[in-house]
Design a protein around this motif. Structure first.
Motif, PDB file in Angstrom:
ATOM      1  N   GLN A  18       0.508  -0.997   0.106  1.00 58.05           N
ATOM      2  CA  GLN A  18      -0.028   0.037  -0.221  1.00 58.05           C
ATOM      3  C   GLN A  18       1.104   0.794   0.140  1.00 58.05           C
ATOM      4  O   GLN A  18       0.699   2.392  -1.036  1.00 58.05           O
ATOM      5  N   ILE A  19       2.123   0.806   0.712  1.00 60.32           N
ATOM      6  CA  ILE A  19       2.784   2.360   0.741  1.00 60.32           C
ATOM      7  C   ILE A  19       3.246   3.004  -0.500  1.00 60.32           C
ATOM      8  O   ILE A  19       3.665   3.852  -0.949  1.00 60.32           O
ATOM      9  N   ILE A  20       3.759   1.527  -1.300  1.00 62.19           N
ATOM     10  CA  ILE A  20       5.115   1.723  -2.392  1.00 62.19           C
ATOM     11  C   ILE A  20       3.536   2.327  -3.403  1.00 62.19           C
ATOM     12  O   ILE A  20       3.381   3.139  -4.072  1.00 62.19           O
ATOM     13  N   ARG A  21       2.513   1.660  -3.300  1.00 63.71           N
ATOM     14  CA  ARG A  21       1.235   1.703  -4.724  1.00 63.71           C
ATOM     15  C   ARG A  21       0.702   3.525  -4.198  1.00 63.71           C
ATOM     16  O   ARG A  21       0.147   4.179  -5.470  1.00 63.71           O
ATOM     17  N   SER A  22       1.276   3.890  -3.302  1.00 63.25           N
ATOM     18  CA  SER A  22       0.831   5.584  -3.012  1.00 63.25           C
ATOM     19  C   SER A  22       1.875   6.100  -3.305  1.00 63.25           C
ATOM     20  O   SER A  22       1.726   8.036  -3.131  1.00 63.25           O
ATOM     21  N   GLY A  23       3.093   5.949  -4.293  1.00 62.57           N
ATOM     22  CA  GLY A  23       4.677   6.489  -4.658  1.00 62.57           C
ATOM     23  C   GLY A  23       5.425   6.905  -4.219  1.00 62.57           C
ATOM     24  O   GLY A  23       6.015   8.105  -4.195  1.00 62.57           O
ATOM     25  N   ILE A  24       5.238   6.044  -2.834  1.00 59.27           N
ATOM     26  CA  ILE A  24       6.435   6.557  -1.917  1.00 59.27           C
ATOM     27  C   ILE A  24       7.719   6.301  -2.586  1.00 59.27           C
ATOM     28  O   ILE A  24       7.171   4.915  -2.436  1.00 59.27           O
ATOM     29  N   GLU A  25       8.679   6.539  -2.484  1.00 60.60           N
ATOM     30  CA  GLU A  25       9.892   5.880  -3.317  1.00 60.60           C
ATOM     31  C   GLU A  25      11.147   6.056  -2.337  1.00 60.60           C
ATOM     32  O   GLU A  25      11.156   6.987  -1.365  1.00 60.60           O
ATOM     33  N   ASP A  26      11.368   5.791  -1.312  1.00 60.75           N
ATOM     34  CA  ASP A  26      12.152   4.669  -0.352  1.00 60.75           C
ATOM     35  C   ASP A  26      13.016   3.400  -0.534  1.00 60.75           C
ATOM     36  O   ASP A  26      12.790   2.802  -0.476  1.00 60.75           O
ATOM     37  N   GLU A  27      14.397   3.978  -0.474  1.00 63.23           N
ATOM     38  CA  GLU A  27      15.683   2.829  -1.025  1.00 63.23           C
ATOM     39  C   GLU A  27      14.936   1.540   0.237  1.00 63.23           C
ATOM     40  O   GLU A  27      14.706   0.244  -0.198  1.00 63.23           O
ATOM     41  N   GLU A  28      15.156   2.512   1.336  1.00 60.64           N
ATOM     42  CA  GLU A  28      14.965   1.209   2.652  1.00 60.64           C
ATOM     43  C   GLU A  28      13.620   0.612   2.496  1.00 60.64           C
ATOM     44  O   GLU A  28      13.438  -0.938   2.660  1.00 60.64           O
ATOM     45  N   LEU A  29      12.553   0.894   2.092  1.00 65.02           N
ATOM     46  CA  LEU A  29      11.056   0.787   1.944  1.00 65.02           C
ATOM     47  C   LEU A  29      11.303  -0.505   1.131  1.00 65.02           C
ATOM     48  O   LEU A  29      10.856  -1.583   1.490  1.00 65.02           O
ATOM     49  N   GLN A  30      12.099  -0.248  -0.165  1.00 61.62           N
ATOM     50  CA  GLN A  30      12.853  -1.050  -1.460  1.00 61.62           C
ATOM     51  C   GLN A  30      13.095  -2.592  -0.938  1.00 61.62           C
ATOM     52  O   GLN A  30      12.580  -2.958  -1.059  1.00 61.62           O
ATOM     53  N   ALA A  31      14.504  -1.645  -0.015  1.00 64.21           N
ATOM     54  CA  ALA A  31      14.889  -3.409   0.376  1.00 64.21           C
ATOM     55  C   ALA A  31      14.073  -4.115   1.384  1.00 64.21           C
ATOM     56  O   ALA A  31      13.901  -5.444   1.666  1.00 64.21           O
ATOM     57  N   ARG A  32      13.264  -3.537   2.247  1.00 66.31           N
ATOM     58  CA  ARG A  32      12.530  -4.284   3.251  1.00 66.31           C
ATOM     59  C   ARG A  32      11.521  -5.074   2.613  1.00 66.31           C
ATOM     60  O   ARG A  32      11.206  -6.177   3.118  1.00 66.31           O
ATOM     61  N   PHE A  33      10.832  -4.365   1.814  1.00 65.09           N
ATOM     62  CA  PHE A  33       9.695  -4.851   0.492  1.00 65.09           C
ATOM     63  C   PHE A  33      10.213  -6.129   0.092  1.00 65.09           C
ATOM     64  O   PHE A  33       9.650  -7.519   0.203  1.00 65.09           O
ATOM     65  N   LEU A  34      11.071  -5.961  -0.700  1.00 67.23           N
ATOM     66  CA  LEU A  34      11.536  -7.509  -1.424  1.00 67.23           C
ATOM     67  C   LEU A  34      12.023  -8.555  -0.239  1.00 67.23           C
ATOM     68  O   LEU A  34      12.357 -10.021  -0.390  1.00 67.23           O
ATOM     69  N   LYS A  35      12.676  -7.871   0.399  1.00 67.02           N
ATOM     70  CA  LYS A  35      13.522  -9.242   1.138  1.00 67.02           C
ATOM     71  C   LYS A  35      12.074  -9.929   2.280  1.00 67.02           C
ATOM     72  O   LYS A  35      11.982 -11.073   2.142  1.00 67.02           O
ATOM     73  N   LEU A  36      10.773  -9.334   2.684  1.00 64.76           N
ATOM     74  CA  LEU A  36      10.263 -10.014   2.997  1.00 64.76           C
ATOM     75  C   LEU A  36       9.377 -10.741   1.849  1.00 64.76           C
ATOM     76  O   LEU A  36       8.976 -11.392   2.243  1.00 64.76           O
ATOM     77  N   LYS A  37       9.345 -10.223   0.561  1.00 63.65           N
ATOM     78  CA  LYS A  37       8.978 -11.302  -0.456  1.00 63.65           C
ATOM     79  C   LYS A  37       9.598 -12.392  -0.452  1.00 63.65           C
ATOM     80  O   LYS A  37       8.747 -12.878  -1.133  1.00 63.65           O
ATOM     81  N   GLU A  38      10.638 -12.322  -0.775  1.00 64.70           N
ATOM     82  CA  GLU A  38      12.088 -13.125  -0.656  1.00 64.70           C
ATOM     83  C   GLU A  38      11.210 -14.324  -0.057  1.00 64.70           C
ATOM     84  O   GLU A  38      11.245 -15.601   0.490  1.00 64.70           O
ATOM     85  N   SER A  39      11.129 -13.687   1.690  1.00 59.58           N
ATOM     86  CA  SER A  39      11.312 -14.992   2.864  1.00 59.58           C
ATOM     87  C   SER A  39       9.979 -15.632   2.980  1.00 59.58           C
ATOM     88  O   SER A  39       9.503 -17.090   3.178  1.00 59.58           O
ATOM     89  N   MET A  40       8.850 -14.917   2.313  1.00 58.93           N
ATOM     90  CA  MET A  40       7.230 -15.680   1.825  1.00 58.93           C
ATOM     91  C   MET A  40       7.862 -16.460   1.151  1.00 58.93           C
ATOM     92  O   MET A  40       7.094 -17.411   1.142  1.00 58.93           O
ATOM     93  N   ALA A  41       8.254 -16.057  -0.283  1.00 59.27           N
ATOM     94  CA  ALA A  41       8.454 -16.633  -1.512  1.00 59.27           C
ATOM     95  C   ALA A  41       8.840 -18.064  -1.127  1.00 59.27           C
ATOM     96  O   ALA A  41       8.709 -19.549  -1.462  1.00 59.27           O
ATOM     97  N   LYS A  42       9.667 -18.586  -0.272  1.00 59.84           N
ATOM     98  CA  LYS A  42      10.511 -19.317   0.869  1.00 59.84           C
ATOM     99  C   LYS A  42       9.990 -20.255   1.817  1.00 59.84           C
ATOM    100  O   LYS A  42      10.096 -21.932   1.921  1.00 59.84           O
ATOM    101  N   GLU A  43       8.306 -19.728   2.380  1.00 56.42           N
ATOM    102  CA  GLU A  43       7.861 -20.635   3.080  1.00 56.42           C
ATOM    103  C   GLU A  43       6.416 -21.124   2.183  1.00 56.42           C
ATOM    104  O   GLU A  43       6.415 -21.575   1.033  1.00 56.42           O
TER     105      GLU A  43
END
Length: 121
Positions: free
Chosen positions: A96-121
């Motif tokens: 939701q934060i990303i879709r709102s147009g907020i651009e932030d490197e830490e946000l992107q990094a945390r989002f990708l890390k979460l996405k990867e960890s969820m894919a492993k489960e």
């Protein structure tokens, strides 16, 4: 020494929580106190309370809002979502934060890390 550091280092979480809750009763628009309260709950392993307070804050301020930094409180509560097994809910918040147009490197990094960890489960 700041009050927050005094409370955290001294493990005086309940007194700190009571202090911050009272501060919000007096000045509910004091956004820094919201984040500190969320952090204090998380630091004291009261993850459900941290999440509930974050969601109340989120709804109160109609986040995410591209015009301010308040959305970044999600970083404070991230570990609480993970500890409570609510990665999907955290993923939705990040999305939701990303879709709102907020651009932030830490946000992107945390989002990708979460996405990867969820894919492993």
């Amino acid at each position: 020494m700041t009050l927050t550091l005094f409370i955290t280092e001294g493990k005086l979480f309940e007194k700190g929580i009571a202090c911050y809750e009272n501060a919000l009763k007096i000045a509910p628009d004091f956004t820094d106190v919201w984040t500190i309260l969320i952090s204090t709950y998380a630091d004291s392993n009261q993850h459900t309370e941290a999440i509930d307070t974050f969601e109340q804050f989120w709804n109160e301020y109609e986040l995410p809002d591209k015009g301010n930094y308040l959305w970044s409180a999600v970083f404070v509560v991230e570990q609480s979502y993970i500890e409570e097994g609510k990665q999907k809910q955290l993923y939705q918040t990040y999305s939701q934060i990303i879709r709102s147009g907020i651009e932030d490197e830490e946000l992107q990094a945390r989002f990708l890390k979460l996405k990867e960890s969820m894919a492993k489960e």
